[in-house]
Write a protein that holds these residues in place. Structure first.
Motif, PDB file in Angstrom:
ATOM      1  N   ALA A 184       8.338   2.251 -11.629  1.00 25.81           N
ATOM      2  CA  ALA A 184       8.459   1.249 -12.686  1.00 25.81           C
ATOM      3  C   ALA A 184       7.777  -0.069 -12.343  1.00 25.81           C
ATOM      4  O   ALA A 184       7.182  -0.704 -13.213  1.00 25.81           O
ATOM      5  N   PHE A 185       7.857  -0.481 -11.079  1.00 22.34           N
ATOM      6  CA  PHE A 185       7.362  -1.804 -10.709  1.00 22.34           C
ATOM      7  C   PHE A 185       6.175  -1.774  -9.749  1.00 22.34           C
ATOM      8  O   PHE A 185       5.351  -2.683  -9.763  1.00 22.34           O
ATOM      9  N   MET A 186       6.088  -0.738  -8.897  1.00 22.20           N
ATOM     10  CA  MET A 186       4.995  -0.653  -7.938  1.00 22.20           C
ATOM     11  C   MET A 186       3.850   0.212  -8.452  1.00 22.20           C
ATOM     12  O   MET A 186       2.913   0.503  -7.723  1.00 22.20           O
ATOM     13  N   ALA A 213       0.815  -1.219   0.000  1.00 19.82           N
ATOM     14  CA  ALA A 213       0.000   0.000   0.000  1.00 19.82           C
ATOM     15  C   ALA A 213       0.849   1.269   0.000  1.00 19.82           C
ATOM     16  O   ALA A 213       0.308   2.372  -0.072  1.00 19.82           O
ATOM     17  N   LEU A 214       2.176   1.126   0.070  1.00 19.76           N
ATOM     18  CA  LEU A 214       3.043   2.294  -0.113  1.00 19.76           C
ATOM     19  C   LEU A 214       2.739   2.953  -1.453  1.00 19.76           C
ATOM     20  O   LEU A 214       2.781   4.176  -1.577  1.00 19.76           O
ATOM     21  N   SER A 215       2.437   2.151  -2.463  1.00 18.05           N
ATOM     22  CA  SER A 215       2.005   2.675  -3.759  1.00 18.05           C
ATOM     23  C   SER A 215       0.508   2.921  -3.730  1.00 18.05           C
ATOM     24  O   SER A 215      -0.259   2.124  -3.194  1.00 18.05           O
ATOM     25  N   GLU A 216       0.095   4.035  -4.342  1.00 14.45           N
ATOM     26  CA  GLU A 216      -1.324   4.365  -4.353  1.00 14.45           C
ATOM     27  C   GLU A 216      -2.107   3.587  -5.400  1.00 14.45           C
ATOM     28  O   GLU A 216      -3.340   3.651  -5.441  1.00 14.45           O
ATOM     29  N   SER A 217      -1.427   2.814  -6.250  1.00 15.21           N
ATOM     30  CA  SER A 217      -2.110   2.108  -7.325  1.00 15.21           C
ATOM     31  C   SER A 217      -2.898   0.914  -6.802  1.00 15.21           C
ATOM     32  O   SER A 217      -2.371   0.086  -6.057  1.00 15.21           O
ATOM     33  N   GLN A 218      -4.119   0.798  -7.247  1.00 20.30           N
ATOM     34  CA  GLN A 218      -4.953  -0.340  -6.851  1.00 20.30           C
ATOM     35  C   GLN A 218      -4.497  -1.634  -7.534  1.00 20.30           C
ATOM     36  O   GLN A 218      -4.920  -2.724  -7.150  1.00 20.30           O
ATOM     37  N   TYR A 219      -3.655  -1.514  -8.535  1.00 20.95           N
ATOM     38  CA  TYR A 219      -3.186  -2.681  -9.265  1.00 20.95           C
ATOM     39  C   TYR A 219      -1.836  -3.186  -8.780  1.00 20.95           C
ATOM     40  O   TYR A 219      -1.329  -4.185  -9.280  1.00 20.95           O
ATOM     41  N   ASN A 220      -1.245  -2.508  -7.812  1.00 22.14           N
ATOM     42  CA  ASN A 220       0.061  -2.928  -7.317  1.00 22.14           C
ATOM     43  C   ASN A 220      -0.064  -3.987  -6.234  1.00 22.14           C
ATOM     44  O   ASN A 220      -0.877  -3.879  -5.324  1.00 22.14           O
ATOM     45  N   SER A 221       0.781  -5.001  -6.336  1.00 19.96           N
ATOM     46  CA  SER A 221       0.849  -6.042  -5.304  1.00 19.96           C
ATOM     47  C   SER A 221       2.245  -6.160  -4.712  1.00 19.96           C
ATOM     48  O   SER A 221       2.479  -6.975  -3.829  1.00 19.96           O
ATOM     49  N   PHE A 222       3.190  -5.360  -5.212  1.00 22.36           N
ATOM     50  CA  PHE A 222       4.576  -5.432  -4.765  1.00 22.36           C
ATOM     51  C   PHE A 222       4.825  -4.497  -3.591  1.00 22.36           C
ATOM     52  O   PHE A 222       4.298  -3.390  -3.544  1.00 22.36           O
ATOM     53  N   SER A 223       5.650  -4.943  -2.664  1.00 24.20           N
ATOM     54  CA  SER A 223       6.259  -4.060  -1.677  1.00 24.20           C
ATOM     55  C   SER A 223       7.752  -4.053  -1.960  1.00 24.20           C
ATOM     56  O   SER A 223       8.251  -4.835  -2.780  1.00 24.20           O
ATOM     57  N   PHE A 277      10.539 -16.407 -22.724  1.00 26.70           N
ATOM     58  CA  PHE A 277      10.658 -16.541 -21.270  1.00 26.70           C
ATOM     59  C   PHE A 277      11.950 -15.896 -20.776  1.00 26.70           C
ATOM     60  O   PHE A 277      11.955 -15.179 -19.762  1.00 26.70           O
ATOM     61  N   ILE A 278      13.052 -16.141 -21.482  1.00 27.99           N
ATOM     62  CA  ILE A 278      14.327 -15.531 -21.095  1.00 27.99           C
ATOM     63  C   ILE A 278      14.231 -14.011 -21.168  1.00 27.99           C
ATOM     64  O   ILE A 278      14.747 -13.302 -20.293  1.00 27.99           O
ATOM     65  N   GLU A 279      13.587 -13.508 -22.203  1.00 22.58           N
ATOM     66  CA  GLU A 279      13.393 -12.063 -22.338  1.00 22.58           C
ATOM     67  C   GLU A 279      12.637 -11.501 -21.138  1.00 22.58           C
ATOM     68  O   GLU A 279      13.014 -10.476 -20.564  1.00 22.58           O
ATOM     69  N   LYS A 280      11.594 -12.172 -20.732  1.00 20.75           N
ATOM     70  CA  LYS A 280      10.807 -11.712 -19.590  1.00 20.75           C
ATOM     71  C   LYS A 280      11.651 -11.693 -18.317  1.00 20.75           C
ATOM     72  O   LYS A 280      11.579 -10.740 -17.526  1.00 20.75           O
ATOM     73  N   VAL A 281      12.434 -12.730 -18.119  1.00 18.54           N
ATOM     74  CA  VAL A 281      13.249 -12.828 -16.908  1.00 18.54           C
ATOM     75  C   VAL A 281      14.365 -11.790 -16.914  1.00 18.54           C
ATOM     76  O   VAL A 281      14.597 -11.100 -15.908  1.00 18.54           O
ATOM     77  N   ARG A 282      15.052 -11.647 -18.026  1.00 22.31           N
ATOM     78  CA  ARG A 282      16.236 -10.794 -18.075  1.00 22.31           C
ATOM     79  C   ARG A 282      15.920  -9.304 -18.219  1.00 22.31           C
ATOM     80  O   ARG A 282      16.661  -8.464 -17.710  1.00 22.31           O
ATOM     81  N   HIS A 283      14.812  -8.958 -18.880  1.00 24.84           N
ATOM     82  CA  HIS A 283      14.494  -7.546 -19.088  1.00 24.84           C
ATOM     83  C   HIS A 283      13.228  -7.097 -18.364  1.00 24.84           C
ATOM     84  O   HIS A 283      12.899  -5.902 -18.389  1.00 24.84           O
ATOM     85  N   GLY A 284      12.535  -8.038 -17.750  1.00 29.57           N
ATOM     86  CA  GLY A 284      11.375  -7.649 -16.957  1.00 29.57           C
ATOM     87  C   GLY A 284      10.324  -6.921 -17.776  1.00 29.57           C
ATOM     88  O   GLY A 284      10.015  -7.307 -18.902  1.00 29.57           O
ATOM     89  N   ARG A 285       9.789  -5.855 -17.204  1.00 25.11           N
ATOM     90  CA  ARG A 285       8.676  -5.145 -17.823  1.00 25.11           C
ATOM     91  C   ARG A 285       9.093  -4.296 -19.012  1.00 25.11           C
ATOM     92  O   ARG A 285       8.241  -3.793 -19.756  1.00 25.11           O
ATOM     93  N   PHE A 286      10.378  -4.142 -19.220  1.00 23.85           N
ATOM     94  CA  PHE A 286      10.855  -3.260 -20.274  1.00 23.85           C
ATOM     95  C   PHE A 286      10.711  -3.919 -21.651  1.00 23.85           C
ATOM     96  O   PHE A 286      10.690  -5.124 -21.780  1.00 23.85           O
ATOM     97  N   PHE A 287      10.563  -3.108 -22.673  1.00 29.23           N
ATOM     98  CA  PHE A 287      10.374  -3.532 -24.066  1.00 29.23           C
ATOM     99  C   PHE A 287       9.004  -4.167 -24.290  1.00 29.23           C
ATOM    100  O   PHE A 287       8.784  -4.835 -25.300  1.00 29.23           O
TER     101      PHE A 287
END
Length: 231
Positions: free
Chosen positions: A91-93, A32-42, A193-203
């Protein structure tokens, strides 16, 4: 220890009756540090806070032990601690408005990061991202199962069912690969899958996940994970 910039040190702020660092630790572990209702990360989703991370856990981010004592962050890309925090936050939260130095939450979080930085100076941590995605050698499925439990299960839940996943937005592995032919036509599932792991949300490929540097997850571990997931 730079929050605002060179030569500027942010002093402790009173955040109610509790010590600022205590409140900051609570924020560190709260999505909840992030105000986004779609965030699940801390912050704690991706970072350990001990000098030696737990043996049974592979974090996407490096340990934040001594983080406030380092000369720079993200491999030198960020030179102010607050900017490094806000990079993760936006970027992530899914945070829309970056944390400002004067915010009570920001000040408390800073005090917590100082509290887990006992050394006056600490070296920057290596942070090596893979530039060009290539296939990796396969490993053993049993080792891949260990890697899955340590690196993937907290967010994606149990394999094949997603039971216990952090959010319905987190894909179910490896079943999500069934969509790859439509979303990424002509690209081998392993490479996606490798792309997702190595570059995450980018691209525009990895959803909202953070990237795993080579320091966080070796090619050997990644190859074993692919064998376990039969990709």
């Amino acid at each position: 220890m730079r929050w605002l910039g060179l030569g500027v040190v942010l002093l402790a702020a009173g955040c109610g009756p509790r010590p600022a660092a205590e409140y900051g630790e609570e924020l560190f572990r709260d999505a909840a540090l992030s105000e986004s209702q779609y965030n699940s990360f801390s912050c704690a989703t991706c970072h350990a806070t001990t000098a030696t991370p737990p043996a049974d856990k592979v974090y996407a981010g490096l340990s934040l032990y001594n983080v406030a004592s380092r000369p720079h962050w993200f491999g030198g890309y960020e030179t102010r601690l607050l900017d490094a925090v806000n990079f993760c936050y936006t970027a992530f939260m899914r945070g829309v408005t970056p944390l400002a130095p004067e915010d009570p939450e920001s000040r408390a979080l800073y005090e917590y990061l100082v509290s887990i930085s006992p050394d006056a100076q600490a070296p920057a941590q290596p942070f090596t991202l893979v530039k060009d995605i290539v296939d990796v050698p396969r490993g053993s499925a049993s080792e891949g199962e260990r890697v899955y439990k340590a690196a993937c299960q907290d967010c994606h839940g149990e394999p094949h069912t997603g039971k216990g996943r952090i959010s319905e937005l987190a894909s179910i592995l490896p079943e999500v690969a069934k969509d790859y032919d439509t979303l990424f036509p002509g690209v081998p599932h392993r490479i996606v899958f490798i792309e997702k792991v190595r570059h995450g949300r980018f691209f525009g490929v990895g959803g909202n996940m953070p990237p795993y540097s080579q320091e966080s997850l070796s090619d050997q571990e990644l190859g074993a994970l692919l064998e376990f997931l039969d990709l």
